[in-house]
Enzyme design. Structure first.
Site, PDB file in Angstrom:
ATOM      1  N   ASP A   1      -6.834  -6.394  -1.076  1.00  0.00           N
ATOM      2  CA  ASP A   1      -5.426  -6.590  -1.472  1.00  0.00           C
ATOM      3  C   ASP A   1      -5.277  -7.560  -2.634  1.00  0.00           C
ATOM      4  OD1 ASP A   1      -3.766  -6.118   1.771  1.00  0.00           O
ATOM      5  OD2 ASP A   1      -4.723  -4.726   0.348  1.00  0.00           O
TER       6      ASP A   1
ATOM      7  N   LYS B   1       6.884   6.314   6.823  1.00  0.00           N
ATOM      8  CA  LYS B   1       6.509   5.429   7.935  1.00  0.00           C
ATOM      9  C   LYS B   1       7.757   4.968   8.681  1.00  0.00           C
ATOM     10  CE  LYS B   1       2.648   3.871   5.127  1.00  0.00           C
ATOM     11  NZ  LYS B   1       2.218   2.893   4.118  1.00  0.00           N
TER      12      LYS B   1
ATOM     13  N   HIS C   1       0.812  -1.218   0.000  1.00  0.00           N
ATOM     14  CA  HIS C   1       0.000   0.000   0.000  1.00  0.00           C
ATOM     15  C   HIS C   1       0.843   1.264   0.000  1.00  0.00           C
ATOM     16  CE1 HIS C   1      -3.017  -2.654   2.443  1.00  0.00           C
ATOM     17  NE2 HIS C   1      -3.031  -2.967   1.161  1.00  0.00           N
TER      18      HIS C   1
ATOM     19  N   TYR D   1       3.491   1.625  13.839  1.00  0.00           N
ATOM     20  CA  TYR D   1       4.257   2.484  12.946  1.00  0.00           C
ATOM     21  C   TYR D   1       3.762   3.915  12.954  1.00  0.00           C
ATOM     22  CZ  TYR D   1       0.741   0.734   9.527  1.00  0.00           C
ATOM     23  OH  TYR D   1      -0.406   0.341   8.883  1.00  0.00           O
TER      24      TYR D   1
HETATM   25  C1  LIG Z   1      -4.452   2.464   7.142  1.00  0.00           C
HETATM   26  C2  LIG Z   1      -5.658   2.935   7.912  1.00  0.00           C
HETATM   27  C3  LIG Z   1      -6.831   2.209   7.908  1.00  0.00           C
HETATM   28  N1  LIG Z   1      -7.908   2.661   8.629  1.00  0.00           N
HETATM   29  C4  LIG Z   1      -9.126   1.833   8.640  1.00  0.00           C
HETATM   30  C5  LIG Z   1      -9.692   1.513   7.271  1.00  0.00           C
HETATM   31  C6  LIG Z   1     -10.268   0.147   7.424  1.00  0.00           C
HETATM   32  O1  LIG Z   1     -11.631   0.233   7.877  1.00  0.00           O
HETATM   33  C7  LIG Z   1      -9.444  -0.507   8.528  1.00  0.00           C
HETATM   34  C8  LIG Z   1      -8.409  -1.490   7.995  1.00  0.00           C
HETATM   35  O2  LIG Z   1      -7.673  -0.821   7.001  1.00  0.00           O
HETATM   36  P1  LIG Z   1      -6.759  -1.636   5.989  1.00  0.00           P
HETATM   37  O3  LIG Z   1      -7.440  -2.923   5.627  1.00  0.00           O
HETATM   38  O4  LIG Z   1      -6.367  -0.699   4.877  1.00  0.00           O
HETATM   39  O5  LIG Z   1      -5.502  -1.967   6.925  1.00  0.00           O
HETATM   40  P2  LIG Z   1      -4.088  -2.540   6.378  1.00  0.00           P
HETATM   41  O6  LIG Z   1      -4.324  -3.552   5.307  1.00  0.00           O
HETATM   42  O7  LIG Z   1      -3.298  -2.914   7.560  1.00  0.00           O
HETATM   43  O8  LIG Z   1      -3.446  -1.255   5.704  1.00  0.00           O
HETATM   44  C9  LIG Z   1      -2.142  -0.824   6.011  1.00  0.00           C
HETATM   45  O9  LIG Z   1      -1.275  -1.773   5.442  1.00  0.00           O
HETATM   46  C10 LIG Z   1       0.000  -1.372   4.994  1.00  0.00           C
HETATM   47  C11 LIG Z   1       1.004  -2.353   5.542  1.00  0.00           C
HETATM   48  C12 LIG Z   1       0.395   0.021   5.244  1.00  0.00           C
HETATM   49  O10 LIG Z   1       1.583   0.364   5.224  1.00  0.00           O
HETATM   50  C13 LIG Z   1      -0.632   1.057   5.413  1.00  0.00           C
HETATM   51  O11 LIG Z   1      -0.389   1.783   6.616  1.00  0.00           O
HETATM   52  C14 LIG Z   1      -2.025   0.566   5.436  1.00  0.00           C
HETATM   53  O12 LIG Z   1      -2.502   0.568   4.100  1.00  0.00           O
HETATM   54  O13 LIG Z   1      -8.776   0.573   9.201  1.00  0.00           O
HETATM   55  C15 LIG Z   1      -7.863   3.829   9.356  1.00  0.00           C
HETATM   56  O14 LIG Z   1      -8.852   4.220   9.995  1.00  0.00           O
HETATM   57  N2  LIG Z   1      -6.706   4.564   9.353  1.00  0.00           N
HETATM   58  C16 LIG Z   1      -5.597   4.159   8.661  1.00  0.00           C
HETATM   59  O15 LIG Z   1      -4.561   4.860   8.702  1.00  0.00           O
END
Ligand SMILES: Cc1cn([C@H]2C[C@H](O)[C@@H](COP(=O)(O)OP(=O)(O)O[C@H]3O[C@H](C)C(=O)[C@H](O)[C@H]3O)O2)c(=O)[nH]c1=O
Length: 183
Positions: A169, A71, A61, A131
């Site tokens: 993803d 980050k 991402h 992070y």
């Molecule tokens: C990233 C983020 C997500 N959210 C909410 C949105 C979704 O409802 C839930 C899960 O989000 P997501 O599925 O995008 O989470 P990850 O797959 O861990 O995403 C992260 O994964 C990779 C490793 C990264 O480096 C980024 O920081 C980020 O994209 O948290 C938020 O409220 N704030 C945030 O900053």
């Protein structure tokens, strides 16, 4: 010197000094002066924390400008393979992959500058990741690249049958088709 170059501009590994004694250990997980001394200081505005089980792969991402994020990643519990891809057009390492194990045991941190796609796989039974980000989350600015993009050939160290990914993803585009405005 607690910072180690990676061969990618701005991407550095940080190894804090750990003080062990018969009670356990203590270390400064972050000190602004240490990062300022090497020109790595950022104005951190958001901390993220995520818990995952073995086999989870999150990423790759990034956020598009003007919401791109630097980050600073570390593991509080367990071990991850942290993976980044340089997507800065014109960079000599454009499209190149860097991977490193970050763990509660090795206490290493990875400073990932803006212009990289970021992801990680969980190599331990569970992992708790923390992070810092120097820009706020902006859902509308989210971008991503498929974890299994053949042009990147990333070894996540997870057997295919154990990989756990979000629907979002597995539907990401490959790098060649990803919208990317990083100069
Ligand atoms: C990233 C983020 C997500 N959210 C909410 C949105 C979704 O409802 C839930 C899960 O989000 P997501 O599925 O995008 O989470 P990850 O797959 O861990 O995403 C992260 O994964 C990779 C490793 C990264 O480096 C980024 O920081 C980020 O994209 O948290 C938020 O409220 N704030 C945030 O900053």
């Amino acid at each position: 010197m607690p910072f180690f170059e990676t061969g990618f501009e701005g991407l550095v590994v940080y190894e804090p000094r750990v003080f062990h004694d018969d009670r356990g250990y203590f270390f400064e997980s972050y000190n602004q002066k240490v990062f300022e001394a090497e020109g790595f200081e950022r104005t951190w505005v958001q901390d993220n924390q995520a818990r995952s089980t073995y086999g989870v792969i999150r990423g790759l991402h990034f956020q598009h400008e003007p919401y791109a994020q630097t980050k600073l990643i570390r593991s509080l519990e367990g071990t991850i393979l942290d993976v980044v891809v340089d997507i800065r057009k014109g960079s000599p390492t454009y499209g190149k992959v860097f991977a490193i194990e970050l763990s509660a045991a090795n206490k290493r941190q990875l400073l990932v500058p803006r212009g990289f796609a970021h992801g990680y796989s969980v190599l331990s039974e569970t992992a708790e990741i923390l992070y810092k980000c120097d820009n706020f989350y902006n859902k509308a600015a989210e971008g991503g690249i498929r974890y299994d993009d053949p042009s990147l050939n990333i070894d996540w160290k997870i057997p295919a049958e154990h990989a756990v990914l979000s629907t979002k993803d597995v539907e990401l585009p490959v790098l060649a088709e990803a919208e990317n405005h990083f100069a």
